[in-house]
Design a protein around this motif. Structure first.
Motif, PDB file in Angstrom:
ATOM      1  N   THR A 186       0.807  -1.215   0.000  1.00 54.01           N
ATOM      2  CA  THR A 186       0.000   0.000   0.000  1.00 54.01           C
ATOM      3  C   THR A 186       0.839   1.264   0.000  1.00 54.01           C
ATOM      4  O   THR A 186       0.436   2.269  -0.576  1.00 54.01           O
ATOM      5  CB  THR A 186      -0.946  -0.006   1.203  1.00 54.01           C
ATOM      6  OG1 THR A 186      -0.209  -0.366   2.353  1.00 54.01           O
ATOM      7  CG2 THR A 186      -2.053  -1.002   0.995  1.00 54.01           C
ATOM      8  N   ASN A 187       2.037   1.200   0.619  1.00 56.67           N
ATOM      9  CA  ASN A 187       2.932   2.354   0.556  1.00 56.67           C
ATOM     10  C   ASN A 187       3.231   2.717  -0.886  1.00 56.67           C
ATOM     11  O   ASN A 187       3.262   3.883  -1.252  1.00 56.67           O
ATOM     12  CB  ASN A 187       4.256   2.015   1.251  1.00 56.67           C
ATOM     13  CG  ASN A 187       4.336   2.657   2.609  1.00 56.67           C
ATOM     14  OD1 ASN A 187       3.501   3.491   2.938  1.00 56.67           O
ATOM     15  ND2 ASN A 187       5.319   2.273   3.377  1.00 56.67           N
ATOM     16  N   GLU A 188       3.443   1.688  -1.692  1.00 56.72           N
ATOM     17  CA  GLU A 188       3.804   1.928  -3.081  1.00 56.72           C
ATOM     18  C   GLU A 188       2.606   2.429  -3.889  1.00 56.72           C
ATOM     19  O   GLU A 188       2.773   3.225  -4.807  1.00 56.72           O
ATOM     20  CB  GLU A 188       4.358   0.653  -3.697  1.00 56.72           C
ATOM     21  CG  GLU A 188       5.506   0.104  -2.887  1.00 56.72           C
ATOM     22  CD  GLU A 188       6.703  -0.243  -3.743  1.00 56.72           C
ATOM     23  OE1 GLU A 188       6.835   0.346  -4.823  1.00 56.72           O
ATOM     24  OE2 GLU A 188       7.485  -1.095  -3.319  1.00 56.72           O
ATOM     25  N   TYR A 189       1.397   1.966  -3.541  1.00 60.67           N
ATOM     26  CA  TYR A 189       0.216   2.503  -4.230  1.00 60.67           C
ATOM     27  C   TYR A 189       0.095   3.986  -3.947  1.00 60.67           C
ATOM     28  O   TYR A 189      -0.163   4.790  -4.833  1.00 60.67           O
ATOM     29  CB  TYR A 189      -1.080   1.837  -3.752  1.00 60.67           C
ATOM     30  CG  TYR A 189      -1.178   0.354  -3.992  1.00 60.67           C
ATOM     31  CD1 TYR A 189      -0.531  -0.234  -5.063  1.00 60.67           C
ATOM     32  CD2 TYR A 189      -1.948  -0.423  -3.151  1.00 60.67           C
ATOM     33  CE1 TYR A 189      -0.636  -1.598  -5.268  1.00 60.67           C
ATOM     34  CE2 TYR A 189      -2.063  -1.779  -3.350  1.00 60.67           C
ATOM     35  CZ  TYR A 189      -1.395  -2.362  -4.413  1.00 60.67           C
ATOM     36  OH  TYR A 189      -1.516  -3.699  -4.601  1.00 60.67           O
ATOM     37  N   GLN A 190       0.288   4.324  -2.655  1.00 61.18           N
ATOM     38  CA  GLN A 190       0.076   5.718  -2.273  1.00 61.18           C
ATOM     39  C   GLN A 190       1.102   6.631  -2.911  1.00 61.18           C
ATOM     40  O   GLN A 190       0.794   7.740  -3.327  1.00 61.18           O
ATOM     41  CB  GLN A 190       0.126   5.847  -0.750  1.00 61.18           C
ATOM     42  CG  GLN A 190      -1.242   5.613  -0.127  1.00 61.18           C
ATOM     43  CD  GLN A 190      -1.161   5.198   1.326  1.00 61.18           C
ATOM     44  OE1 GLN A 190      -0.123   5.339   1.959  1.00 61.18           O
ATOM     45  NE2 GLN A 190      -2.251   4.687   1.856  1.00 61.18           N
ATOM     46  N   LYS A 191       2.345   6.151  -3.008  1.00 65.42           N
ATOM     47  CA  LYS A 191       3.383   6.991  -3.602  1.00 65.42           C
ATOM     48  C   LYS A 191       3.383   6.874  -5.117  1.00 65.42           C
ATOM     49  O   LYS A 191       4.049   7.646  -5.804  1.00 65.42           O
ATOM     50  CB  LYS A 191       4.749   6.579  -3.059  1.00 65.42           C
ATOM     51  CG  LYS A 191       4.955   7.013  -1.618  1.00 65.42           C
ATOM     52  CD  LYS A 191       6.418   6.828  -1.228  1.00 65.42           C
ATOM     53  CE  LYS A 191       6.575   5.957  -0.017  1.00 65.42           C
ATOM     54  NZ  LYS A 191       7.858   5.290   0.057  1.00 65.42           N
ATOM     55  N   GLY A 192       2.682   5.861  -5.630  1.00 65.23           N
ATOM     56  CA  GLY A 192       2.642   5.682  -7.077  1.00 65.23           C
ATOM     57  C   GLY A 192       3.941   5.182  -7.661  1.00 65.23           C
ATOM     58  O   GLY A 192       4.204   5.342  -8.851  1.00 65.23           O
ATOM     59  N   THR A 193       4.786   4.544  -6.845  1.00 63.42           N
ATOM     60  CA  THR A 193       6.108   4.150  -7.334  1.00 63.42           C
ATOM     61  C   THR A 193       6.085   2.888  -8.176  1.00 63.42           C
ATOM     62  O   THR A 193       7.067   2.577  -8.845  1.00 63.42           O
ATOM     63  CB  THR A 193       7.084   3.933  -6.160  1.00 63.42           C
ATOM     64  OG1 THR A 193       6.362   3.358  -5.069  1.00 63.42           O
ATOM     65  CG2 THR A 193       7.693   5.240  -5.718  1.00 63.42           C
ATOM     66  N   LEU A 194       4.940   2.163  -8.142  1.00 63.87           N
ATOM     67  CA  LEU A 194       4.911   0.938  -8.948  1.00 63.87           C
ATOM     68  C   LEU A 194       4.632   1.232 -10.411  1.00 63.87           C
ATOM     69  O   LEU A 194       4.927   0.426 -11.278  1.00 63.87           O
ATOM     70  CB  LEU A 194       3.854  -0.034  -8.400  1.00 63.87           C
ATOM     71  CG  LEU A 194       4.246  -0.820  -7.158  1.00 63.87           C
ATOM     72  CD1 LEU A 194       3.121  -1.713  -6.719  1.00 63.87           C
ATOM     73  CD2 LEU A 194       5.487  -1.649  -7.416  1.00 63.87           C
TER      74      LEU A 194
END
Lengths: 67, 253
Positions: free
Chosen positions: B91-99
């Protein structure tokens, strides 16, 4: 209270782990200029006063800035 | 894929998560035998209170089983710690959009999913080994292993349970929107198992049964009693890995 010598095998590793954690935390505090909240003096104090595990953990959860 | 696993490991060390986790687990690992060692003293302290209530404390004997009792008591605690700290992996990556970047650069979603899953497994296994190893070392050193039966299976089953929880966690990570949902989902699975466990007839089929390693240690249960629970846990593990994989293929990043 049981003989303190009997408890030494438990206490010594705990102290070592705690000192490692303190060292890592202090290094992290001094190599970072900005924090999520608070400033350097506060976090150094928190880490040292609460050095029985709780201070450093507080810093990593509350004070460390997200990368 | 190895590059992404490397990235995951780097994230773990740089955010200090690995450090906090290992310190908590070392702490709990030492706590188990220490509590066992302190038990006679605690009873002695309380004996006066007990005496007022008409309870008389006799000779308290401490052996390896006392230490293992603590070990299994603290087990649900360490499960909660690891779930809390690894719930934000996706979820951290979803929020930051890094994926979004890595996917548009051509890294397949399956690879991302399996890197996260494998890292989760690896972290759990490492932490489990720290926790178990420390307790085992102290216990054998102080009390030997007399009177403890089936120790290998008794600690293998909780590990399988942890692997199952990590799979479920990764599945919810692939589906859910924020880490709160992940915690809610995993917590729900965990507590439904515990509540259902109060029904005697089905308790032997539930994965939480795997955490009752103490029964194996003191000889009140046989290894074969755990067969159903083991099969169910492995099934849940495989199903959640597949669901998570399919859901992650389709979700919007």
């Amino acid at each position: 209270m049981p003989d303190i010598k009997e408890l030494l095998p438990f206490i010594i590793p705990l102290i070592i782990v705690q000192l490692i954690l303190l060292a890592v935390t202090l290094r992290h505090i001094f190599t970072h200029d900005t924090y999520k909240r608070g400033n350097r003096i506060i976090w150094v104090l928190v880490a040292i006063i609460g050095m029985e595990f709780i201070g450093p953990i507080l810093y990593f959860i509350l004070g460390k800035e997200d990368a | 894929m190895t590059a992404f696993i490397k990235k995951e490991c780097m994230e773990l060390t740089r955010t200090g998560k690995l450090l906090i986790l290992s310190i908590i687990f070392i702490f709990f690992g030492i706590l188990n035998p220490a509590m066992a060692k302190l038990t006679p003293w605690l009873y002695e302290m309380l004996s006066e209170t007990f005496a007022d209530q008409g309870l008389i404390v006799g000779e308290v004997t401490v052996n390896a089983l006392t230490s293992w009792t603590q070990y299994f008591k603290n087990f649900s605690m360490i499960m909660i710690v690891i779930v809390l700290l690894s719930s934000a992996a996706f979820t951290n990556e979803y929020q930051k959009g890094t994926l979004v970047q890595v996917v548009t650069k051509g890294l397949s979603r399956r690879k991302i999913y399996f890197s996260k899953l494998l890292t989760g497994y690896a972290v759990w296994t490492a932490m489990f080994l720290i926790y178990t190893g420390i307790t085992l070392g102290y216990t054998v050193y102080f009390w030997g292993s007399d009177g403890v039966s089936n120790l290998f299976y008794a600690i293998l089953f909780p590990w399988v349970f942890g692997m199952m929880i990590m799979s479920v966690l990764t599945m919810f990570g692939a589906v859910a929107g924020n880490s709160g949902h992940v915690l809610l989902g995993t917590g729900a699975v965990f507590f439904i198992c515990i509540i259902l466990g109060y029904v005697p007839k089905i308790s032997k089929y539930l994965p939480t049964k795997l955490m009752d390693g103490l029964e194996l240690c003191n000889g009140t249960a046989e290894v074969s009693d755990f067969a159903y629970a083991l099969i169910i846990a492995l099934t849940i593990m495989v199903i959640s890995v597949i669901i998570g994989m399919v859901a992650f293929d389709k979700r919007k990043l």
